[in-house]
Design a protein around this motif. Structure first.
Motif, PDB file in Angstrom:
ATOM      1  N   GLY A 156      38.792  -0.756   6.239  1.00 37.36           N
ATOM      2  CA  GLY A 156      37.751   0.112   5.677  1.00 37.36           C
ATOM      3  C   GLY A 156      37.039   0.957   6.725  1.00 37.36           C
ATOM      4  O   GLY A 156      35.885   1.341   6.549  1.00 37.36           O
ATOM      5  N   HIS A 157      37.723   1.269   7.819  1.00 36.41           N
ATOM      6  CA  HIS A 157      37.046   1.940   8.928  1.00 36.41           C
ATOM      7  C   HIS A 157      37.021   3.463   8.767  1.00 36.41           C
ATOM      8  O   HIS A 157      37.924   4.064   8.189  1.00 36.41           O
ATOM      9  CB  HIS A 157      37.719   1.571  10.258  1.00 36.41           C
ATOM     10  CG  HIS A 157      37.486   0.139  10.641  1.00 36.41           C
ATOM     11  ND1 HIS A 157      37.935  -0.417  11.803  1.00 36.41           N
ATOM     12  CD2 HIS A 157      36.804  -0.841   9.990  1.00 36.41           C
ATOM     13  CE1 HIS A 157      37.565  -1.687  11.862  1.00 36.41           C
ATOM     14  NE2 HIS A 157      36.888  -1.965  10.766  1.00 36.41           N
ATOM     15  N   LEU A 158      35.969   4.055   9.332  1.00 33.02           N
ATOM     16  CA  LEU A 158      35.776   5.506   9.306  1.00 33.02           C
ATOM     17  C   LEU A 158      37.024   6.236   9.801  1.00 33.02           C
ATOM     18  O   LEU A 158      37.429   7.245   9.234  1.00 33.02           O
ATOM     19  CB  LEU A 158      34.557   5.862  10.173  1.00 33.02           C
ATOM     20  CG  LEU A 158      34.239   7.340  10.343  1.00 33.02           C
ATOM     21  CD1 LEU A 158      33.944   7.989   9.004  1.00 33.02           C
ATOM     22  CD2 LEU A 158      33.045   7.513  11.291  1.00 33.02           C
ATOM     23  N   GLY A 208      34.182   4.972  15.262  1.00 32.13           N
ATOM     24  CA  GLY A 208      35.350   5.180  14.401  1.00 32.13           C
ATOM     25  C   GLY A 208      35.710   3.911  13.648  1.00 32.13           C
ATOM     26  O   GLY A 208      36.418   3.947  12.646  1.00 32.13           O
ATOM     27  N   HIS A 209      35.189   2.773  14.129  1.00 28.73           N
ATOM     28  CA  HIS A 209      35.516   1.493  13.499  1.00 28.73           C
ATOM     29  C   HIS A 209      34.324   0.908  12.747  1.00 28.73           C
ATOM     30  O   HIS A 209      34.250  -0.294  12.520  1.00 28.73           O
ATOM     31  CB  HIS A 209      36.080   0.528  14.548  1.00 28.73           C
ATOM     32  CG  HIS A 209      37.252   1.140  15.270  1.00 28.73           C
ATOM     33  ND1 HIS A 209      38.488   1.285  14.678  1.00 28.73           N
ATOM     34  CD2 HIS A 209      37.341   1.722  16.489  1.00 28.73           C
ATOM     35  CE1 HIS A 209      39.299   1.920  15.520  1.00 28.73           C
ATOM     36  NE2 HIS A 209      38.630   2.191  16.619  1.00 28.73           N
ATOM     37  N   MET A 210      33.383   1.786  12.371  1.00 29.43           N
ATOM     38  CA  MET A 210      32.323   1.337  11.459  1.00 29.43           C
ATOM     39  C   MET A 210      32.954   1.192  10.075  1.00 29.43           C
ATOM     40  O   MET A 210      33.694   2.077   9.619  1.00 29.43           O
ATOM     41  CB  MET A 210      31.185   2.370  11.415  1.00 29.43           C
ATOM     42  CG  MET A 210      30.468   2.515  12.749  1.00 29.43           C
ATOM     43  SD  MET A 210      28.899   3.431  12.650  1.00 29.43           S
ATOM     44  CE  MET A 210      29.452   5.041  12.132  1.00 29.43           C
ATOM     45  N   GLY A 257      44.284  -0.446   6.215  1.00 26.61           N
ATOM     46  CA  GLY A 257      43.924  -1.218   7.410  1.00 26.61           C
ATOM     47  C   GLY A 257      44.058  -0.345   8.638  1.00 26.61           C
ATOM     48  O   GLY A 257      45.058   0.334   8.838  1.00 26.61           O
ATOM     49  N   CYS A 258      43.017  -0.359   9.435  1.00 24.19           N
ATOM     50  CA  CYS A 258      42.935   0.487  10.621  1.00 24.19           C
ATOM     51  C   CYS A 258      43.866  -0.066  11.707  1.00 24.19           C
ATOM     52  O   CYS A 258      44.151  -1.257  11.750  1.00 24.19           O
ATOM     53  CB  CYS A 258      41.481   0.467  11.089  1.00 24.19           C
ATOM     54  SG  CYS A 258      41.117   1.499  12.486  1.00 24.19           S
ATOM     55  N   PHE A 259      44.318   0.807  12.605  1.00 26.37           N
ATOM     56  CA  PHE A 259      45.191   0.363  13.708  1.00 26.37           C
ATOM     57  C   PHE A 259      44.504  -0.642  14.638  1.00 26.37           C
ATOM     58  O   PHE A 259      45.162  -1.327  15.411  1.00 26.37           O
ATOM     59  CB  PHE A 259      45.657   1.563  14.537  1.00 26.37           C
ATOM     60  CG  PHE A 259      46.603   2.459  13.801  1.00 26.37           C
ATOM     61  CD1 PHE A 259      47.705   1.927  13.148  1.00 26.37           C
ATOM     62  CD2 PHE A 259      46.402   3.827  13.759  1.00 26.37           C
ATOM     63  CE1 PHE A 259      48.592   2.747  12.464  1.00 26.37           C
ATOM     64  CE2 PHE A 259      47.278   4.655  13.081  1.00 26.37           C
ATOM     65  CZ  PHE A 259      48.378   4.119  12.425  1.00 26.37           C
ATOM     66  N   CYS A 260      43.179  -0.726  14.576  1.00 22.03           N
ATOM     67  CA  CYS A 260      42.456  -1.669  15.445  1.00 22.03           C
ATOM     68  C   CYS A 260      42.571  -3.095  14.926  1.00 22.03           C
ATOM     69  O   CYS A 260      42.206  -4.043  15.615  1.00 22.03           O
ATOM     70  CB  CYS A 260      40.980  -1.277  15.539  1.00 22.03           C
ATOM     71  SG  CYS A 260      40.064  -1.642  14.035  1.00 22.03           S
ATOM     72  N   GLY A 261      43.036  -3.253  13.675  1.00 20.64           N
ATOM     73  CA  GLY A 261      43.142  -4.587  13.085  1.00 20.64           C
ATOM     74  C   GLY A 261      42.071  -4.850  12.043  1.00 20.64           C
ATOM     75  O   GLY A 261      42.130  -5.865  11.351  1.00 20.64           O
TER      76      GLY A 261
HETATM   77 ZN   LIG Z   1      39.332   0.379  13.197  1.00 18.48          ZN
END
Ligand SMILES: [Zn+2]
Length: 304
Positions: A185-187, A167-169, A178-182
Motif C-alpha cells: 500500500g505504499h505511495l 515513498g514507502h508511507m 506490494g511495493c518492491f521494498c517488501g
Molecule cells: Zn515500499
C-alpha cells in the motif's frame, strides 16, 4: 586540497562530478553520466562507481567521495541495506570496499553513502531552492519516490538511518500488489512513474509517463492513471507537511518536470492540508534538477 566527488547511482544511469567549493557558490566541474550496468549486482555497480570516481582522482590525491544510492543505507553510511531496483546488494559494504580499492591505487579516500533523495536535499540546501531554509522537504519523483527531510537545519536521519523514506508511507490501502521494498500500500506503488507506466502498458497505453501526461486531456484511461498518481502524491505531500511543517516542499525528478505538474499538485495537496497550513504551504520546483544529488553527495561531510 581535498577533492570532493559526488556520485548519484540510479537504476538507469550513474552521474558524477567533482564539486568545487573554493569560490562563492559551489560549482559542478566536468559532470559525466554513464549507463548503470544492466546486471545491477554489487560487483558491477562497485566497478562502475569506481571507474567514474577515477575520472577525477588519481594516485597521490586526497578525496571525499559521496555516493547517493536509491534505497536504504546503514547507519554508519558505509553499507547498503536495500536497493529496490538492484539485485543482491543487501548488506554490501560498498563504501568500505571503494575506500579500500582507492587506497590500493594510492588514493586516500573518505567514502560515504547516503540515500539519493537525502543527497538531493543537501544539494538544494547548499545551492538550490532550499537555500537559507532550516525546515524543508525535497521529494524526488521519478522511477521511484524518495524524500529528504530537514528540520532545524539538519537532515533527519532517524534512529536507524532510514528516516525520510516517504515513498514507502502506507497511504494507499488495498488493491496494490506490494511495493518492491517488501511492504504494501505504499505511495511509490500508487504514484511513481515506473508503476504508472507498468499499469499503462497493461491497459494498452504507452509505457512512458511524459507521453501519458501529454495525452491525458484527450484519453480517459491515461487521465485516470495520471489522476490516481497525482491524488496519491497530493496525500503524500500533505502528510509530509503535517509531520514536518516545512518552509517549502521542493519537487525534483523527471516526473516533476512534466509541464504544469507542480501547479496540479499544489491544488490537490492544498485540499488535504489542515486549514492553518494552507496559507503557508509552498510547493517549489528544484533549481538544480538532476545535479542536485551529485552536488549534495559531494557535500555530505559538511555537517548538515
Ligand atoms: Zn515500499
Amino acid at each position: 586540497m581535498i577533492k570532493r566527488i559526488g556520485i548519484d547511482l540510479g537504476g538507469h544511469t550513474i552521474s558524477g562530478g567533482e564539486v568545487d567549493f573554493s569560490g562563492g557558490a559551489p560549482r559542478l566541474v566536468s559532470p559525466v553520466t554513464v549507463r548503470t550496468p544492466s546486471e545491477r549486482d554489487p560487483l558491477s555497480v562497485l566497478r562502475a562507481v569506481e571507474e567514474l570516481a577515477l575520472m577525477w582522482v588519481s594516485r597521490g590525491d586526497e578525496c571525499f567521495i559521496g555516493i547517493g544510492v536509491p534505497g536504504f543505507v546503514s547507519k554508519d553510511r558505509l553499507a547498503v541495506l536495500k536497493l529496490t531496483n538492484f539485485k543482491g546488494c543487501e548488506g554490501a559494504r560498498v563504501g568500505t570496499l571503494i575506500a579500500r580499492d582507492m587506497r590500493a591505487r594510492g588514493i586516500s579516500a573518505e567514502v560515504r553513502l547516503e540515500n539519493d533523495a537525502n543527497c538531493a536535499a543537501v544539494g538544494e540546501h547548499i545551492c538550490g531552492a532550499a537555500r537559507g531554509m532550516d525546515d524543508f522537504a525535497v521529494l524526488t519523483l521519478g522511477s521511484g519516490i524518495g524524500a529528504g527531510l530537514a528540520a532545524n537545519g539538519r537532515l533527519i536521519r532517524g534512529a536507524h538511518g532510514m528516516a525520510g523514506e516517504c515513498g514507502h508511507m502506507a497511504l494507499c490501502g488495498e488493491g496494490f500488489r506490494g511495493c518492491f521494498c517488501g511492504g504494501a500500500g505504499h505511495l511509490e506503488e500508487a504514484a511513481s512513474a515506473d508503476w504508472v507506466e507498468r499499469r499503462a502498458l497493461e491497459r494498452g497505453l504507452p509505457g512512458d509517463f511524459r507521453v501519458l501526461w501529454g495525452m491525458r486531456e484527450k484519453n480517459g484511461d491515461a487521465r485516470a492513471l495520471i489522476e490516481a498518481s497525482l491524488d496519491a502524491l497530493a496525500r503524500g505531500i500533505a502528510s509530509i507537511c503535517a509531520a514536518l511543517d516545512p518552509e517549502a516542499v521542493i519537487l525534483n525528478g523527471g516526473m516533476s518536470r512534466a509541464e504544469g505538474m507542480a501547479d496540479e499538485l499544489r491544488g490537490r495537496a492544498t485540499k488535504y492540508l489542515p486549514s492553518p497550513m494552507r496559507a503557508v504551504f509552498r510547493l517549489l520546483l528544484s533549481e538544480l534538477g538532476s545535479s542536485a544529488a551529485v552536488m549534495g553527495a559531494a557535500a555530505l561531510d559538511g555537517g548538515m
